[in-house]
Scaffold this motif. Sequence first.
Motif, PDB file in Angstrom:
ATOM      1  N   GLU A   1     -68.280 -43.885 -32.147  1.00 36.06           N
ATOM      2  CA  GLU A   1     -69.244 -42.837 -31.831  1.00 36.06           C
ATOM      3  C   GLU A   1     -70.251 -43.287 -30.776  1.00 36.06           C
ATOM      4  O   GLU A   1     -70.862 -42.448 -30.107  1.00 36.06           O
ATOM      5  CB  GLU A   1     -69.973 -42.407 -33.104  1.00 36.06           C
ATOM      6  CG  GLU A   1     -69.102 -41.612 -34.059  1.00 36.06           C
ATOM      7  CD  GLU A   1     -69.813 -41.286 -35.355  1.00 36.06           C
ATOM      8  OE1 GLU A   1     -70.878 -41.907 -35.598  1.00 36.06           O
ATOM      9  OE2 GLU A   1     -69.316 -40.452 -36.121  1.00 36.06           O
TER      10      GLU A   1
ATOM     11  N   ALA B   1     -61.879 -40.175 -37.345  1.00 35.35           N
ATOM     12  CA  ALA B   1     -63.121 -39.762 -37.995  1.00 35.35           C
ATOM     13  C   ALA B   1     -64.258 -39.587 -36.999  1.00 35.35           C
ATOM     14  O   ALA B   1     -65.154 -38.766 -37.204  1.00 35.35           O
ATOM     15  CB  ALA B   1     -63.519 -40.783 -39.054  1.00 35.35           C
TER      16      ALA B   1
ATOM     17  N   LYS C   1     -66.012 -46.489 -37.139  1.00 34.57           N
ATOM     18  CA  LYS C   1     -66.413 -45.107 -36.859  1.00 34.57           C
ATOM     19  C   LYS C   1     -67.742 -45.084 -36.109  1.00 34.57           C
ATOM     20  O   LYS C   1     -67.896 -44.392 -35.097  1.00 34.57           O
ATOM     21  CB  LYS C   1     -66.528 -44.324 -38.165  1.00 34.57           C
ATOM     22  CG  LYS C   1     -67.087 -42.919 -38.019  1.00 34.57           C
ATOM     23  CD  LYS C   1     -67.173 -42.240 -39.362  1.00 34.57           C
ATOM     24  CE  LYS C   1     -67.845 -40.874 -39.253  1.00 34.57           C
ATOM     25  NZ  LYS C   1     -69.281 -40.987 -38.876  1.00 34.57           N
TER      26      LYS C   1
ATOM     27  N   ARG D   1     -63.866 -38.846 -33.582  1.00 35.42           N
ATOM     28  CA  ARG D   1     -63.614 -37.928 -32.464  1.00 35.42           C
ATOM     29  C   ARG D   1     -63.108 -36.548 -32.887  1.00 35.42           C
ATOM     30  O   ARG D   1     -63.386 -35.554 -32.229  1.00 35.42           O
ATOM     31  CB  ARG D   1     -62.604 -38.556 -31.509  1.00 35.42           C
ATOM     32  CG  ARG D   1     -63.157 -39.720 -30.707  1.00 35.42           C
ATOM     33  CD  ARG D   1     -64.195 -39.227 -29.707  1.00 35.42           C
ATOM     34  NE  ARG D   1     -64.592 -40.279 -28.777  1.00 35.42           N
ATOM     35  CZ  ARG D   1     -65.700 -40.993 -28.896  1.00 35.42           C
ATOM     36  NH1 ARG D   1     -66.499 -40.787 -29.927  1.00 35.42           N
ATOM     37  NH2 ARG D   1     -66.012 -41.910 -28.000  1.00 35.42           N
ATOM     38  N   PHE D   2     -62.380 -36.446 -33.971  1.00 34.63           N
ATOM     39  CA  PHE D   2     -61.762 -35.184 -34.351  1.00 34.63           C
ATOM     40  C   PHE D   2     -62.620 -34.439 -35.376  1.00 34.63           C
ATOM     41  O   PHE D   2     -63.322 -35.054 -36.184  1.00 34.63           O
ATOM     42  CB  PHE D   2     -60.362 -35.404 -34.923  1.00 34.63           C
ATOM     43  CG  PHE D   2     -59.424 -36.056 -33.944  1.00 34.63           C
ATOM     44  CD1 PHE D   2     -59.580 -35.871 -32.583  1.00 34.63           C
ATOM     45  CD2 PHE D   2     -58.389 -36.857 -34.392  1.00 34.63           C
ATOM     46  CE1 PHE D   2     -58.724 -36.467 -31.678  1.00 34.63           C
ATOM     47  CE2 PHE D   2     -57.525 -37.468 -33.508  1.00 34.63           C
ATOM     48  CZ  PHE D   2     -57.696 -37.276 -32.146  1.00 34.63           C
ATOM     49  N   ARG D   3     -62.521 -33.131 -35.339  1.00 31.24           N
ATOM     50  CA  ARG D   3     -63.190 -32.280 -36.320  1.00 31.24           C
ATOM     51  C   ARG D   3     -62.126 -31.559 -37.134  1.00 31.24           C
ATOM     52  O   ARG D   3     -61.238 -30.916 -36.583  1.00 31.24           O
ATOM     53  CB  ARG D   3     -64.094 -31.254 -35.627  1.00 31.24           C
ATOM     54  CG  ARG D   3     -65.278 -31.875 -34.892  1.00 31.24           C
ATOM     55  CD  ARG D   3     -66.142 -30.800 -34.270  1.00 31.24           C
ATOM     56  NE  ARG D   3     -67.288 -31.366 -33.564  1.00 31.24           N
ATOM     57  CZ  ARG D   3     -68.203 -30.631 -32.913  1.00 31.24           C
ATOM     58  NH1 ARG D   3     -68.088 -29.301 -32.892  1.00 31.24           N
ATOM     59  NH2 ARG D   3     -69.206 -31.223 -32.297  1.00 31.24           N
ATOM     60  N   PHE D   4     -62.213 -31.686 -38.434  1.00 30.33           N
ATOM     61  CA  PHE D   4     -61.254 -31.029 -39.303  1.00 30.33           C
ATOM     62  C   PHE D   4     -61.937 -30.693 -40.622  1.00 30.33           C
ATOM     63  O   PHE D   4     -62.971 -31.271 -40.976  1.00 30.33           O
ATOM     64  CB  PHE D   4     -60.024 -31.916 -39.549  1.00 30.33           C
ATOM     65  CG  PHE D   4     -60.334 -33.314 -39.989  1.00 30.33           C
ATOM     66  CD1 PHE D   4     -60.499 -33.629 -41.336  1.00 30.33           C
ATOM     67  CD2 PHE D   4     -60.493 -34.331 -39.046  1.00 30.33           C
ATOM     68  CE1 PHE D   4     -60.793 -34.908 -41.740  1.00 30.33           C
ATOM     69  CE2 PHE D   4     -60.792 -35.628 -39.448  1.00 30.33           C
ATOM     70  CZ  PHE D   4     -60.937 -35.923 -40.797  1.00 30.33           C
ATOM     71  N   ARG D   5     -61.359 -29.774 -41.352  1.00 30.56           N
ATOM     72  CA  ARG D   5     -61.946 -29.309 -42.590  1.00 30.56           C
ATOM     73  C   ARG D   5     -61.904 -30.432 -43.641  1.00 30.56           C
ATOM     74  O   ARG D   5     -60.884 -31.089 -43.813  1.00 30.56           O
ATOM     75  CB  ARG D   5     -61.182 -28.091 -43.112  1.00 30.56           C
ATOM     76  CG  ARG D   5     -61.760 -27.482 -44.384  1.00 30.56           C
ATOM     77  CD  ARG D   5     -61.004 -26.241 -44.763  1.00 30.56           C
ATOM     78  NE  ARG D   5     -61.089 -25.216 -43.730  1.00 30.56           N
ATOM     79  CZ  ARG D   5     -60.474 -24.032 -43.784  1.00 30.56           C
ATOM     80  NH1 ARG D   5     -59.705 -23.745 -44.846  1.00 30.56           N
ATOM     81  NH2 ARG D   5     -60.601 -23.162 -42.807  1.00 30.56           N
TER      82      ARG D   5
ATOM     83  N   LYS E   1     -63.718 -33.178 -43.568  1.00 27.68           N
ATOM     84  CA  LYS E   1     -63.888 -34.506 -42.958  1.00 27.68           C
ATOM     85  C   LYS E   1     -64.950 -35.322 -43.694  1.00 27.68           C
ATOM     86  O   LYS E   1     -64.718 -36.479 -44.057  1.00 27.68           O
ATOM     87  CB  LYS E   1     -64.265 -34.339 -41.487  1.00 27.68           C
ATOM     88  CG  LYS E   1     -64.656 -35.624 -40.784  1.00 27.68           C
ATOM     89  CD  LYS E   1     -65.051 -35.347 -39.346  1.00 27.68           C
ATOM     90  CE  LYS E   1     -65.613 -36.580 -38.680  1.00 27.68           C
ATOM     91  NZ  LYS E   1     -65.999 -36.309 -37.271  1.00 27.68           N
ATOM     92  N   THR E   2     -66.113 -34.730 -43.936  1.00 28.37           N
ATOM     93  CA  THR E   2     -67.194 -35.454 -44.604  1.00 28.37           C
ATOM     94  C   THR E   2     -66.801 -35.856 -46.018  1.00 28.37           C
ATOM     95  O   THR E   2     -67.047 -36.985 -46.463  1.00 28.37           O
ATOM     96  CB  THR E   2     -68.465 -34.599 -44.636  1.00 28.37           C
ATOM     97  OG1 THR E   2     -68.823 -34.224 -43.300  1.00 28.37           O
ATOM     98  CG2 THR E   2     -69.617 -35.373 -45.268  1.00 28.37           C
TER      99      THR E   2
ATOM    100  N   ASP F   1     -68.277 -39.890 -24.680  1.00 31.99           N
ATOM    101  CA  ASP F   1     -67.097 -39.036 -24.563  1.00 31.99           C
ATOM    102  C   ASP F   1     -66.654 -38.869 -23.119  1.00 31.99           C
ATOM    103  O   ASP F   1     -65.486 -38.542 -22.857  1.00 31.99           O
ATOM    104  CB  ASP F   1     -67.388 -37.652 -25.159  1.00 31.99           C
ATOM    105  CG  ASP F   1     -67.671 -37.722 -26.649  1.00 31.99           C
ATOM    106  OD1 ASP F   1     -67.260 -38.714 -27.277  1.00 31.99           O
ATOM    107  OD2 ASP F   1     -68.304 -36.789 -27.174  1.00 31.99           O
TER     108      ASP F   1
END
Length: 294
Positions: free
Chosen positions: A180, A113, A176, A115-119, A121-122, A184
């Motif tokens: 964050e 949650a 999470k 580090r990755f970006r995906f459709r 997610k929120t 990075d």
Amino acid sequence: MTELVAGPLPTPTSRAPRRRRRRGRTNPLIYVALVAASIFAVLPILWGLSTSFKSESATLSDQGWIPQNFTLENYRLVLFESKIPVYLGNTLLVAGLTVVATILIGIFGAYAAARFRFRGKTTSLFLILMTSMIPGIAILVPLYFLAVNLGLYDTYGVMIIIYTAWQIPTVIWMLKGFFESIPDSIEEAGRVDGASHFRVMLQLVFPLAVPGIAAAAVISFVYVWNDFLIASTMISTDDKRLVAVGLYNYLSQYGIVWGQLTAAVVVSIVPIVIVFVLMERRIVAGLSAGATKG
């Protein structure tokens, strides 16, 4: 022309300390409120500690807070002639396994949650958080029927599964924010050196996340330790009960055995106090990490 004589003009550097001093002042009412809240929270514990050292007759005669005839009989009965040690062992087992399962699942979910970006997610994170807002009593009957049909009723396994599922949303959201707060650049440096993504997580990220993991583990541990609803519903065998349910044995139809009850409560509080004392710094670091990330 008449020359005006004036003192030295204040410079920005001379004004800055005054502003800092003004901003640094704390309202004394805040300390008064904190002290009052602390006293309000500690008084019941002090009363229970005082009562645990009184005999049953002295407790019923209401001799005040300080015991006149100091006795350890209540602790002897609780530790050597009751099932409180068995209940403590059961609770340590269930709480320990729940913490391990919750952390193992939660750290990977929280890392994904963070580090990755995906459709979606929120939306997914919001739905995960919503599950922890459902009152336990609302799903108690379905959980009971599931446990009976799957043959898990009256076992430690069903409690570990329920507690783990109940704590995972909270752990994911806690970790999470902590992940964050980790730069990075640390992970990028590991990948430049040829490390795989999984190796970067295990050797670089997770060691830095120890304070957050410790805070999440303590919160999960305390939740299991204090739970009464699930523990009283999913277990029917007396030797498998948890300590929160075992304390209820001192409340009978013939009255309350105050001396032994308060002694059992004090004994049950000791492990929690030890955990907080040992993990205090990590807990504070873990809980404040999400608020200080920038």
